[in-house]
Design a protein around this motif. Structure first.
Motif, mmCIF file in Angstrom:
data_model
loop_
_atom_site.group_PDB
_atom_site.id
_atom_site.type_symbol
_atom_site.label_atom_id
_atom_site.label_comp_id
_atom_site.label_asym_id
_atom_site.label_seq_id
_atom_site.Cartn_x
_atom_site.Cartn_y
_atom_site.Cartn_z
ATOM 1 N N LEU A 282 18.765 8.300 23.936
ATOM 2 C CA LEU A 282 19.664 8.828 22.843
ATOM 3 C C LEU A 282 18.984 8.855 21.577
ATOM 4 O O LEU A 282 19.049 9.702 20.719
ATOM 5 C CB LEU A 282 21.062 8.282 22.721
ATOM 6 N N GLY A 283 18.315 7.650 21.039
ATOM 7 C CA GLY A 283 17.719 7.556 20.009
ATOM 8 C C GLY A 283 16.633 8.630 19.563
ATOM 9 O O GLY A 283 16.300 9.265 18.562
ATOM 10 N N ALA A 284 16.145 9.355 20.667
ATOM 11 C CA ALA A 284 14.974 10.270 20.667
ATOM 12 C C ALA A 284 15.560 11.555 20.970
ATOM 13 O O ALA A 284 14.752 12.440 20.621
ATOM 14 C CB ALA A 284 14.105 9.915 22.068
ATOM 15 N N SER A 285 16.842 11.580 21.074
ATOM 16 C CA SER A 285 17.206 13.043 21.312
ATOM 17 C C SER A 285 17.622 13.577 19.816
ATOM 18 O O SER A 285 17.864 12.907 18.778
ATOM 19 C CB SER A 285 18.657 12.853 22.046
ATOM 20 N N THR A 286 17.662 14.969 19.756
ATOM 21 C CA THR A 286 18.125 15.605 18.684
ATOM 22 C C THR A 286 19.529 15.647 18.764
ATOM 23 O O THR A 286 20.280 15.616 17.797
ATOM 24 C CB THR A 286 17.494 17.002 18.562
ATOM 25 N N ILE A 287 20.209 16.273 19.874
ATOM 26 C CA ILE A 287 21.463 16.427 20.014
ATOM 27 C C ILE A 287 21.647 15.890 21.352
ATOM 28 O O ILE A 287 21.218 16.227 22.364
ATOM 29 C CB ILE A 287 21.949 17.963 19.966
ATOM 30 N N LYS A 356 18.169 20.467 9.399
ATOM 31 C CA LYS A 356 18.012 19.209 9.403
ATOM 32 C C LYS A 356 18.863 18.411 8.578
ATOM 33 O O LYS A 356 19.551 17.336 8.655
ATOM 34 C CB LYS A 356 16.651 18.930 8.564
ATOM 35 N N ARG A 357 19.736 19.165 7.621
ATOM 36 C CA ARG A 357 20.725 18.951 6.925
ATOM 37 C C ARG A 357 21.902 18.351 7.715
ATOM 38 O O ARG A 357 22.466 17.424 7.607
ATOM 39 C CB ARG A 357 21.263 19.808 5.794
ATOM 40 N N TRP A 358 22.187 19.343 8.536
ATOM 41 C CA TRP A 358 23.488 19.348 9.449
ATOM 42 C C TRP A 358 23.293 18.204 10.503
ATOM 43 O O TRP A 358 23.998 17.308 10.414
ATOM 44 C CB TRP A 358 23.751 20.510 10.208
ATOM 45 N N LEU A 359 21.926 18.006 10.824
ATOM 46 C CA LEU A 359 21.660 17.002 11.987
ATOM 47 C C LEU A 359 21.813 15.613 11.043
ATOM 48 O O LEU A 359 22.379 14.907 11.853
ATOM 49 C CB LEU A 359 20.331 17.112 12.406
ATOM 50 N N LEU A 360 21.455 15.477 10.218
ATOM 51 C CA LEU A 360 21.473 14.141 9.350
ATOM 52 C C LEU A 360 23.137 14.036 9.209
ATOM 53 O O LEU A 360 23.646 12.681 9.383
ATOM 54 C CB LEU A 360 20.994 14.321 8.122
ATOM 55 N N ASP A 361 23.860 14.833 8.644
ATOM 56 C CA ASP A 361 25.103 14.833 8.184
ATOM 57 C C ASP A 361 26.156 14.480 9.557
ATOM 58 O O ASP A 361 26.917 13.535 9.706
ATOM 59 C CB ASP A 361 25.862 15.910 7.398
ATOM 60 N N ALA A 362 25.855 15.206 10.823
ATOM 61 C CA ALA A 362 26.647 15.047 11.598
ATOM 62 C C ALA A 362 26.320 13.685 12.389
ATOM 63 O O ALA A 362 27.236 13.130 13.142
ATOM 64 C CB ALA A 362 26.074 16.092 12.864
ATOM 65 N N GLY A 363 24.729 13.141 12.331
ATOM 66 C CA GLY A 363 24.621 11.945 13.002
ATOM 67 C C GLY A 363 25.375 10.606 12.131
ATOM 68 O O GLY A 363 25.951 9.783 12.753
ATOM 69 N N ARG A 364 25.392 10.899 10.938
ATOM 70 C CA ARG A 364 26.091 9.823 10.021
ATOM 71 C C ARG A 364 27.693 9.804 10.372
ATOM 72 O O ARG A 364 28.370 8.740 10.421
ATOM 73 C CB ARG A 364 25.930 10.277 8.482
ATOM 74 N N ALA A 365 28.063 10.900 10.544
ATOM 75 C CA ALA A 365 29.496 11.263 10.872
ATOM 76 C C ALA A 365 29.999 10.710 12.125
ATOM 77 O O ALA A 365 30.989 10.075 12.488
ATOM 78 C CB ALA A 365 29.936 12.660 11.034
ATOM 79 N N ALA A 366 28.814 10.937 13.163
ATOM 80 C CA ALA A 366 29.131 10.224 14.461
ATOM 81 C C ALA A 366 29.336 9.030 14.278
ATOM 82 O O ALA A 366 30.169 8.192 15.170
ATOM 83 C CB ALA A 366 27.959 10.713 15.405
ATOM 84 N N ARG A 367 28.233 8.166 13.875
ATOM 85 C CA ARG A 367 28.114 6.706 13.546
ATOM 86 C C ARG A 367 29.362 6.171 12.943
ATOM 87 O O ARG A 367 29.989 5.078 13.099
ATOM 88 C CB ARG A 367 26.772 6.254 12.931
ATOM 89 N N GLY A 368 29.946 6.753 11.722
ATOM 90 C CA GLY A 368 31.012 6.327 11.092
ATOM 91 C C GLY A 368 32.189 6.412 12.020
ATOM 92 O O GLY A 368 32.959 5.293 11.926
ATOM 93 N N LEU A 369 32.265 7.676 12.901
ATOM 94 C CA LEU A 369 33.426 7.376 13.762
ATOM 95 C C LEU A 369 33.560 6.069 14.780
ATOM 96 O O LEU A 369 34.640 5.530 15.061
ATOM 97 C CB LEU A 369 33.487 8.835 14.619
ATOM 98 N N ALA A 370 32.221 5.850 15.093
ATOM 99 C CA ALA A 370 32.035 4.794 16.112
ATOM 100 C C ALA A 370 32.393 3.322 15.446
ATOM 101 O O ALA A 370 33.255 2.826 16.127
ATOM 102 C CB ALA A 370 30.650 4.743 16.592
ATOM 103 N N ILE A 371 32.236 3.139 14.180
ATOM 104 C CA ILE A 371 32.495 1.954 13.485
ATOM 105 C C ILE A 371 34.032 2.170 13.253
ATOM 106 O O ILE A 371 34.735 1.018 13.543
ATOM 107 C CB ILE A 371 31.736 2.076 12.353
#
Length: 405
Positions: A282-287, A356-371
């Protein structure tokens, strides 16, 4: 092991809190079962949890009738085993719905409280999918669901939609929502391992990667992803797809990818891997993606792969509506693809995978939801509270019965 680990993660945390925990489960085997001299139980201790295994021939690739037979077989042997174990509470988690029977039997014979967990809303899902067509079978399944809800001290469900389904059948049922969880520590992405993984795949390198990890069953409809890949290759030939899993539709999905000229060029398929290996993938994935067929009853699901992506901080694309779609739209943690049009889904993926901007923001939002909302430890606290509350309430009721100590 591959697949969901919800029951084990809950059980080992209970054991760590000082509870004595026994799991009665199936030891899934293939055709080699026929060569064994006899059926027999085996017992192991896993992270302080006593696990009782019984061999059952089962796979997601079996026809529905054979799977029903496997469910019935386990229902009988598990009922016998469960009644032989001393306990203060019995907990049963479905699917299949027949798992409720050993829980009810042990509860009645041992005179202890029973908590039932609904991980898929049966028989409603099976009926809407067309898998349960016989009117008598539908009625019996409905009666079994009613029996489980009526005998449960409390019912745990994985989504708001499932809660609505339980209450619709039995309004008096005490219901608690505990969705699947994000394993934050497990999915802490190691960037060095991710680089090694990408460098080790000659077909990948620095190309965008869209992954699917999970069952390839009838409910999943992973063919959607292959059809989207066909369209996406026209838009961006560098984007790669990796499908990892097993199930009844594995060969159909593979054949479709081959027929479209995508197999081993744009689409690659690997068999299931242990969950411990998922973080690097998953870490290697883009989406990451989660797929189900366009059947509204399935949109109440709580797929492990969705929460694994959140834990890994990866944007996730889903092709269904419901509570998870609402969550992604509100948080910005991913994409909601058109459930009925893979080409439209491909257009959305093509835009997202290069932003790239959306990928970074979406990734941060995903981790934030998890936490904030879905961490395993946070949801375990809610789970243990339900069990203790039910045990205390149920035991108080039983202690008022003449002759009980």
């Amino acid at each position: 092991m591959s697949g969901g680990t919800r029951s084990f993660e809950q059980a080992r945390r209970l054991a760590a809190r000082g509870h004595e925990v026994h799991i009665v489960t199936s030891d899934v085997v293939g055709d080699d079962l026929a060569k064994k001299p006899k059926y027999r139980w085996r017992r192991t201790v896993e992270a302080g949890v006593n696990v009782h295994w019984f061999p059952v021939r089962y796979s997601n690739g079996m026809p529905f009738s054979r799977r029903l037979r496997a469910f019935a077989e386990f229902m009988v042997v598990a009922s016998v085993r469960a009644t032989r174990l001393k306990a203060d509470l019995v907990f049963a988690t479905s699917t299949p719905l027949t798992v409720a029977v050993p829980g009810i039997v042990a509860s009645k014979l041992r005179r202890i409280p029973f908590v039932f967990e609904v991980r898929d809303l049966w028989p409603e899902v099976a009926i809407e999918m067309g898998a349960l067509r016989n009117p008598l079978a539908r009625r019996l399944a409905g009666l079994l669901a009613n029996l489980a809800y009526r005998n449960a001290e409390e019912v745990i469900v994985l989504s708001p939609g499932m809660a609505d389904g339980v209450v619709a059948r039995r309004p008096a049922t005490a219901t608690t929502i505990i969705p699947n969880a994000a394993d934050l520590a497990l999915f802490q992405v190691n960037q060095h391992a991710v680089r090694q993984f990408r460098e080790g795949q000659r077909w990948l390198g620095d190309r965008p990667l869209i992954v699917y990890t999970g069952t390839l069953g009838i409910v999943n409809g992973v063919d959607y992803l292959v059809r989207a890949a066909r369209r996406l290759r026209e838009l961006d030939a560098d984007v790669q797809f990796l499908i990892v899993g097993s199930g009844q539709e594995w060969e159909d999905v593979r054949s479709l990818a081959a027929a479209q000229g995508l197999l081993d060029t744009t689409v690659r398929m690997w068999s299931s891997i242990p969950k411990s290996e998922l973080p690097v993938l998953l870490g290697a994935s883009t989406i990451s993606t989660s797929m189900v067929r366009p059947i509204p009853a399935l949109w109440d699901n709580s797929a492990n792969k969705f929460f694994d992506a959140l834990a890994a901080g990866r944007p996730i694309a889903i092709n269904y509506g419901g509570w998870q779609a609402d969550l992604l739209k509100e948080s910005g943690a991913g994409l909601v693809l058109d459930p009925y049009d893979p080409d439209a889904g491909a257009d959305s993926l093509a835009r997202g995978v290069r932003d790239k901007r959306w990928l970074l923001d979406a990734g941060r939002a995903a981790r934030g939801l998890a936490i904030r909302e879905f961490s395993r430890d946070l949801l375990f606290e809610r789970f243990e509270t339900v069990l203790l509350r039910s045990a205390n309430r149920g035991l108080a009721d039983y202690s008022a019965t003449p002759g009980l100590v």
